[in-house]
Design a protein around this motif. Structure first.
Motif, PDB file in Angstrom:
ATOM      1  N   ILE A 100       1.416  -1.018  -0.052  1.00  0.00           N
ATOM      2  CA  ILE A 100      -0.203  -0.038  -0.016  1.00  0.00           C
ATOM      3  C   ILE A 100       0.855   0.957  -0.341  1.00  0.00           C
ATOM      4  CG2 ILE A 100      -1.712   1.143   1.161  1.00  0.00           C
ATOM      5  CD1 ILE A 100      -2.660  -1.149   0.070  1.00  0.00           C
ATOM      6  N   LEU A 101       2.139   1.271   0.575  1.00  0.00           N
ATOM      7  CA  LEU A 101       2.382   2.482   0.639  1.00  0.00           C
ATOM      8  C   LEU A 101       3.627   2.100   1.868  1.00  0.00           C
ATOM      9  CD1 LEU A 101       2.794   4.234   3.893  1.00  0.00           C
ATOM     10  CD2 LEU A 101       0.546   4.574   3.107  1.00  0.00           C
ATOM     11  N   THR A 102       4.913   2.875   1.935  1.00  0.00           N
ATOM     12  CA  THR A 102       6.786   2.475   2.315  1.00  0.00           C
ATOM     13  C   THR A 102       6.662   4.308   2.972  1.00  0.00           C
ATOM     14  OG1 THR A 102       7.931   3.178   0.327  1.00  0.00           O
ATOM     15  CG2 THR A 102       7.478   0.783   0.996  1.00  0.00           C
ATOM     16  N   ARG A 103       7.511   4.593   3.893  1.00  0.00           N
ATOM     17  CA  ARG A 103       7.280   5.523   4.373  1.00  0.00           C
ATOM     18  C   ARG A 103       9.179   5.116   4.656  1.00  0.00           C
ATOM     19  NH1 ARG A 103       5.897   7.758   1.358  1.00  0.00           N
ATOM     20  NH2 ARG A 103       3.635   9.593   1.867  1.00  0.00           N
ATOM     21  N   LYS A 104      10.022   6.257   5.126  1.00  0.00           N
ATOM     22  CA  LYS A 104      11.412   6.316   5.561  1.00  0.00           C
ATOM     23  C   LYS A 104      11.930   6.461   7.282  1.00  0.00           C
ATOM     24  CE  LYS A 104      14.124   6.789   0.908  1.00  0.00           C
ATOM     25  NZ  LYS A 104      14.838   7.837  -0.076  1.00  0.00           N
ATOM     26  N   LEU A 105      12.332   5.866   7.798  1.00  0.00           N
ATOM     27  CA  LEU A 105      12.010   5.535   9.471  1.00  0.00           C
ATOM     28  C   LEU A 105      13.223   6.290   9.675  1.00  0.00           C
ATOM     29  CD1 LEU A 105      10.875   6.187  12.281  1.00  0.00           C
ATOM     30  CD2 LEU A 105      11.265   3.913  11.769  1.00  0.00           C
ATOM     31  N   TYR A 106      14.198   7.316  10.264  1.00  0.00           N
ATOM     32  CA  TYR A 106      15.398   8.082  10.785  1.00  0.00           C
ATOM     33  C   TYR A 106      15.393   6.987  12.182  1.00  0.00           C
ATOM     34  CZ  TYR A 106      15.815  10.159   6.255  1.00  0.00           C
ATOM     35  OH  TYR A 106      15.747  10.111   5.161  1.00  0.00           O
ATOM     36  N   VAL A 107      16.168   6.157  12.918  1.00  0.00           N
ATOM     37  CA  VAL A 107      15.846   5.602  13.892  1.00  0.00           C
ATOM     38  C   VAL A 107      18.141   6.179  14.775  1.00  0.00           C
ATOM     39  CG1 VAL A 107      16.081   3.888  15.556  1.00  0.00           C
ATOM     40  CG2 VAL A 107      14.559   3.655  13.825  1.00  0.00           C
ATOM     41  N   VAL A 108      18.191   7.033  15.371  1.00  0.00           N
ATOM     42  CA  VAL A 108      19.510   7.766  16.068  1.00  0.00           C
ATOM     43  C   VAL A 108      19.589   6.936  17.219  1.00  0.00           C
ATOM     44  CG1 VAL A 108      20.389   9.515  16.503  1.00  0.00           C
ATOM     45  CG2 VAL A 108      18.686   9.934  13.922  1.00  0.00           C
TER      46      VAL A 108
END
Length: 451
Positions: A180-188
């Motif tokens: 359905i969708l993809t999203r970028k996640l930044y885990v610092v």
């Protein structure tokens, strides 16, 4: 016996005595090993058939609208969280088909270039390999019916174990081929400190148009053998992938401090403030609204947009390309914000024989495609299009693709100025020679106005 594909790779890795999971049980014998390799072949074939390389923010179903993804501390913020800090990101979207659907989600660890890290799920994921999205509500008192979905991460069922880039995937019926969708996640993982400032360009010819980033990275908490290969820094303007620049080689090294201030690197075009419109109310015309028609569906006609590539800078407040779902006529824009057909027109002083104009913003992930493409009206000499958008406040700009170069360019129509207010994101990645994945060890947000 039925062989189930769902999460079979993880189950095989967890249970090395053949496929001994709760969905199917095969004793440890020749038949068991036959099923083991059959399951493995099916799962690998399925993964390779539907994998992206590299991953990006995408919406794969035209019925999915108004996708938001941000750190819950501030609406529309950059989707970065500190590992194991309690911070969360919120995913929200509407399904215009209405009703309820079986949506599932997972996150996958990626390298700094957004390719899969190809490490075992157990190494980067805590909890389940995937989970069902159960938080949804139906629209009320709207002409356009829809179902609004929300998800917060990390949660009790899925949480990252290590720092780095993660791609969030949402798919239907537990089938990852129905993305359905993809999203970028930044885990610092905060393991370095970053000092940075924004200056005028060192190139005299660019001082009226460009903004230069100088910064320092202190890696005292890391074991770095070769700074040129172990540490890489990505700079982004307003969170846009297409504006990103890699800084792989420091200008100077002073102890554990990497200094990036070379004369001609990290020099960004300032661009212009974003255009905007406000549809928080569909009862009264607001700024930039020409007409609102109430028929079987809302239709909103915006004032015509002029060319803005002059040398003179004109300040106007913007949200650096973001959008906010808001509704002054209701109580909860998540479920009572309505949709409208938004009509845009642009006087570009160009024709469709020279090139094509596109309209982009965070609302459509800055995508240059058929959905953002504008048509040309030769009688009026204008490009035009209409988009189906939910009530709120939106930033947008126009991108020109010349037929001679076929390269997207927003400067041709919008112009560029060193005075423009912009956000810059600095992301520091760490991968020593012996490591198997990229860690995100530092993040810094800069603003040209807020020091």
């Amino acid at each position: 016996m039925q062989i189930k594909q769902h999460n079979i790779v993880e189950k095989i890795k967890t249970n090395c005595n053949a496929c001994r999971c709760r969905d199917c049980f095969v004793p440890r014998n020749d038949v068991g090993f036959l099923y083991f390799f059959t399951c493995l072949f099916i799962s690998l074939f399925s993964a390779s058939s539907f994998a992206q390389s590299p991953y990006n923010d995408n919406v794969y179903n035209a019925h999915i609208k108004s996708v938001e993804f941000y750190n819950t501390q501030k609406q529309a913020s950059f989707p970065a969280i500190v590992l194991k800090s309690g911070e969360q990101v919120l995913l929200a979207f509407d399904d215009l088909r209405g009703g309820s659907r079986n949506y599932y989600y997972t996150i996958e660890h990626c390298d700094s270039k957004w390719n899969s890290s190809n490490i075992a799920t157990a190494e980067y994921l805590q909890g389940f390999t995937d989970d069902r999205l159960t938080d949804y509500t139906y629209s009320s008192n709207t002409i356009q019916k829809y179902t609004h979905y929300e998800l917060k991460l990390p949660n009790d069922n899925i949480a990252p174990k290590i720092s780095g880039n993660y791609i969030l995937k949402v798919y239907e019926d537990g089938d990852r081929s129905k993305m359905i969708l993809t999203r970028k996640l930044y885990v610092v993982g905060n393991r370095v400190s970053i000092a940075a400032d924004i200056a005028t360009s060192n190139d005299v010819t660019l001082r009226q148009t460009n903004q230069k980033i100088n910064f320092q990275v202190n890696y005292a908490g890391l074991q770095v053998q070769n700074p040129n290969s172990d540490i890489h820094v990505l700079l982004m303007q307003n969170g846009r992938t297409e504006t990103s620049v890699w800084s792989n080689t420091p200008t100077n090294i002073r102890g554990s401090q990497l200094i990036y201030n070379d004369t001609y690197t990290n020099d960004f075009q300032g661009r212009n403030e974003f255009r905007h419109f406000d549809t928080r109310s569909l009862k009264l015309n607001s700024d930039r609204i020409s007409h609102i028609y109430h028929d079987t569906a809302y239709t909103v006609v915006l004032l015509g947009d002029p060319l803005r590539n002059s040398a003179n800078y004109l300040f106007q407040y913007d949200n650096n390309g973001s959008f906010f779902i808001l509704n002054q006529d209701g109580s909860d824009p998540r479920r009572d914000g309505d949709y409208a057909h938004m009509y845009f027109s642009l006087a570009a002083n160009k024709t469709d024989k020279e090139g094509t104009a596109y309209i982009v913003g965070k609302f459509n992930d800055y995508k240059i495609d058929e959905r953002s493409k504008m048509d040309y009206e030769p009688i009026k000499g204008r490009f035009f299009t209409n988009l189906f958008l939910k009530q709120g406040v939106y930033d947008y700009e126009y991108v020109w693709v010349d037929h001679s170069t076929n390269k997207p360019d927003d400067i041709t129509i919008e112009g560029t100025h060193f005075e423009t207010e912009n956000d810059y994101q600095l992301l520091v990645y760490y991968r020593p020679a012996t490591a198997r994945w990229d860690e995100l060890v530092g993040y810094r947000l800069l603003n040209t106005v807020k020091k």
